[in-house]
Scaffold this motif. Sequence first.
Motif, short mmCIF file in Angstrom:
data_model
loop_
_atom_site.label_atom_id
_atom_site.label_comp_id
_atom_site.label_asym_id
_atom_site.label_seq_id
_atom_site.Cartn_x
_atom_site.Cartn_y
_atom_site.Cartn_z
N UNK A 440 65.50 -47.63 -10.12
CA UNK A 440 65.72 -46.55 -9.80
C UNK A 440 64.69 -45.68 -9.02
N UNK A 441 64.47 -45.34 -8.74
CA UNK A 441 63.32 -44.22 -7.87
C UNK A 441 63.94 -43.22 -8.48
N UNK A 442 63.43 -41.49 -8.72
CA UNK A 442 63.50 -41.15 -9.71
C UNK A 442 63.26 -39.54 -8.84
N UNK A 443 64.27 -38.41 -8.68
CA UNK A 443 64.09 -37.27 -7.83
C UNK A 443 63.93 -36.19 -8.95
N UNK A 444 62.95 -34.94 -8.85
CA UNK A 444 62.78 -34.20 -9.94
C UNK A 444 61.83 -32.91 -9.32
N UNK A 445 63.04 -32.12 -9.85
CA UNK A 445 62.86 -31.33 -9.35
C UNK A 445 62.17 -29.65 -10.34
N UNK A 446 61.32 -28.92 -10.27
CA UNK A 446 60.68 -28.44 -11.17
C UNK A 446 60.97 -27.19 -10.56
N UNK A 447 61.11 -25.73 -11.14
CA UNK A 447 61.38 -24.08 -10.75
C UNK A 447 60.90 -23.41 -11.78
N UNK A 448 59.20 -22.82 -11.69
CA UNK A 448 58.47 -22.51 -12.22
C UNK A 448 58.34 -20.66 -11.52
N UNK A 449 58.61 -19.42 -12.88
CA UNK A 449 58.53 -18.70 -12.52
C UNK A 449 58.14 -17.47 -12.85
N UNK A 450 56.28 -17.94 -12.77
CA UNK A 450 55.34 -17.31 -13.41
C UNK A 450 54.85 -15.89 -12.45
N UNK A 451 54.95 -16.29 -11.16
CA UNK A 451 54.63 -15.40 -10.15
C UNK A 451 55.80 -14.08 -9.54
N UNK A 452 56.80 -14.79 -10.33
CA UNK A 452 58.22 -13.08 -10.19
C UNK A 452 57.88 -12.22 -10.90
N UNK A 453 57.19 -12.68 -12.02
CA UNK A 453 57.30 -11.78 -12.87
C UNK A 453 55.49 -11.46 -13.67
N UNK A 454 54.74 -11.07 -12.20
CA UNK A 454 53.57 -10.63 -12.24
C UNK A 454 53.59 -9.66 -12.97
N UNK A 455 53.91 -8.81 -12.96
CA UNK A 455 53.97 -6.94 -13.44
C UNK A 455 53.68 -7.55 -15.36
N UNK A 456 54.74 -8.13 -15.75
CA UNK A 456 54.94 -8.56 -16.82
C UNK A 456 53.65 -8.47 -17.85
N UNK A 457 52.98 -7.57 -19.31
CA UNK A 457 52.22 -7.56 -20.13
C UNK A 457 50.74 -8.14 -19.46
N UNK A 458 50.27 -7.14 -18.06
CA UNK A 458 49.53 -6.62 -17.23
C UNK A 458 49.18 -5.35 -17.20
N UNK A 459 50.14 -4.26 -17.57
CA UNK A 459 50.24 -3.06 -17.27
C UNK A 459 49.67 -2.41 -16.21
#
Length: 666
Positions: A440-459
Motif C-alpha cells: 500500500x502506498x503511504x500518505x503522511x501529513x506532518x504539521x509543525x508549530x514552531x514559527x507560530x510560537x516564535x515569540x516564546x522564550x526569546x524575550x
Amino acid sequence: MARWLAPSAVAACAGALGAGAFEGVGTGDLLGAAATAGFLSLIAIPVLLVASVAVRAIVTGWQPRALAKDLVEDGGGAPRLAGWVAMLWLGSLALAWATFQGTWQLHAWTKFKPDVVAFAQPVIAVGAALLLLAVSRPGARLFEGIARRIDARWRRKGRRTLLAPRVIFAGAGITCIALVYVLWRYVVTPRLGPIDTSLGTAPIVGLLVMVLVHALWRRLPTARRPLGLAILAMSATTLAIAIVTVFVRASTTLEIWGDRPFAGLAIERLFDIDKIRANISLAAFRPTDRPGSPHPDIILVTIDTMRADHTPPYDGSAEMPVLKELGARGTVFDYAYAPSNVTRRSIPSMVIGVAPNRVKGRVVGWALRVDPRHVLVAERLQAAGYETAGFMCCHGFWSPEVRTGLQRGLAHLEIEPDGKKLATRARSWLTERDQHPGNRPLFLWMHILEPHNWTLGVGEPHSEAEKRRFYDRSLTSADAALGELMLAFADRPPERAPIVIVTADHGEGLGDHGQPYHSTDLYNSQLRVPLVVAGPGIKPQRIDETVSLTDLVPTLVDLAGYTPPSGPTIDGRSIADLITSKRPSDPDRGVAFAAMIKDRSNPGGVTAVVRGRWKLIHNGSAYELYDTRADPEERSNVSSTRTEIASSMRRLLDDLQAAADQSPFD
Ligand SMILES: [Zn+2]
C-alpha cells in the motif's frame, strides 16, 4: 411548592423561547427555527429556572418592599435609601476599578506571572472591600445628607419628592447601564481587541423575556393560567420538534450545530454528531483510479505561520537548508495563497478542498470542529487504498478528545508539540514500517508549530531587525524537523522516493501593515505562503501562475494517481499538471480566494481574491487593488486608477462570496 415554582417555570420556558426565536431567525424554514428554539431550550430552561428561583428566593429573604417602606419618610421620599444606593453604586465601581487596575499593575510589574497575580489578586480585592466597608456608613450618611438637601430645595417649589424608592432604583439602573457601556466601549475594548459580543444577545433576550413574564405574572392575575399554559405548550412543541429533527433531519441538526451558538451548544453536549457520520461508507467518496497511473508515497508537511518571503526558495533571510534543497530540485509556486489567515479557518479549507466561507463547523477552543459531512483528503486517499498517518502538533487541533474531526482518515496518529521530536517519532515509525513492506502506498501529513510560537522564550525584541531574526530562527527549527523527517527516505532509490509537499496555513504580519502577528488582515504578509513540491517525475521549475491552497485536495488525489474530485463539495482545482510540467504556467491565470470568518477572536468581514497578477481586498467598507508582481508588499492601492480591473475583480469577489450560500455537501 409547585404553586410557588409555577411562575419560574413559565418564565424560564418563555425566556428560552425568546432566545430561541432570536437564534432561529434565518434558519431557512419554520421547522428549522422551531428546532433551533427547541435545542436551545434544552440548556436554557434549566439555567433560567435556576436563575429565577435563586433571584426570587433572595428577594423573599430580603423583603425589599418592606425595607423600602421602612425607609420612606413623610412626603414619600427615602433619603436614607438614596444614600445607601449611592454608596453601593460608587462602592461597586471603586471595587471593580481597584481589582481591574490592580491586576493590570501586577501584569505590568511581573510580566504576567500567573502565580503572583493569582496570590495578589484576592489580597487586593479583600483589601479594597474592607476599606469600602469601613467608609460605607459615613459615605452613605454623606450622600443621604446631600440627597436630603437637593430634595428639600426641589420640594420647596411644591413639587413631588425626587426620592421615591422607584425613582431611586430606576436612576441607579439607568446610570449603571450607561456606565457599563462607556467603560466597555472606551476602556475594555481598546485594550482587548475585537471580541464577539453578538454571543451575548440571545442570553440577554432570554433574560428580558423572563423578567417581562415575571412582571406580567404579578399584574395580570386572571390571565396567568391561559398565558402559562400557552407558553408551556409552545415550549413542549419546540422540544418535540428538536428531538424529532435529530432522528429525521440529520442535516438540519448539523446546520444548527454549526451555525447557531447556543442551540448548537446543546446539540454538541447532548447528542453524538459523529454517529451520523459513522453511517456513511468510505466507498461513497472513493476516488476513481486512473489506469496506468503510479500511486507514489505522498508526504505533506504544513508549517504553521510560515510566510513565503522569509524562506530561501523566495529569497528570504531564514536559514532553511532542507526547504532550500527541496526548492532547488522541485516545483516552487511563486504565488501560492492560503485560504485564510488563522489556522482554524485555513487548515480545514486546505484539507477539505472548499473555500473558507463554505467550510461548515463549530469553533471549539482555538480550533474549528468541522461538520462531519465534509470529506477530508486523508479519507479520500484512505478510501483509495492508501495507508495514512498523521504526526501533528498539537492537541488543541488534533487530539481525539477535542474532536475537531481534522484527524479523520489518519489511520495512525501521533501528537507531539516539539517539531524535532515529532519528526523523530515519524521517522522511527517510517523505519519500523519499512521492516514490513506492504504494497500500500503511504500518505503522511506532518504539521509543525514552531514559527507560530516564535515569540516564546526569546524575550522582548529590541528592534525590527531583531524581531525578524527571532522569527527566522523559528523557521530554522521547523526546517530542522523537516530535515529529520526527510532522513527517513534518504536511502530510497529515486524512483521510490515520495512526493514531498511543503507549505503553510498562513503567514505572519511582523509589523507589515501595522500587524505584529496574524489573523488580522489579508495582505501578503499573512496570506502568501511557500508551496514547494519535489519528488520523482518533478523537474526543477518556478510557477508564476496564481494558486490557492484550497487546490490542495484535488491536487493530492491527482498526484496519487486518481481522478481528482469535483462538484459542489470541491472548490479547488488540481494543479498536478503544473507540478509535473504537463502544462505551462500562465501568469494571467489562476484564482485564489481568502476570507476572514467572524468568530470568537476574529472580527471577520474581510475578503480577498487574487486573479493572475491582480489582488483585490475588501476590508468591509472599501476595496483595495494591488499589482502583486510590481508591488508585492501592497503599498500602493491602484483601485482608483485601474477602475476596469477593479470592477471585474469586484464581480469575481462578489460571486465567490455569494457561493457561501450554496451547500458544500452532496
Ligand atoms: Zn496557524
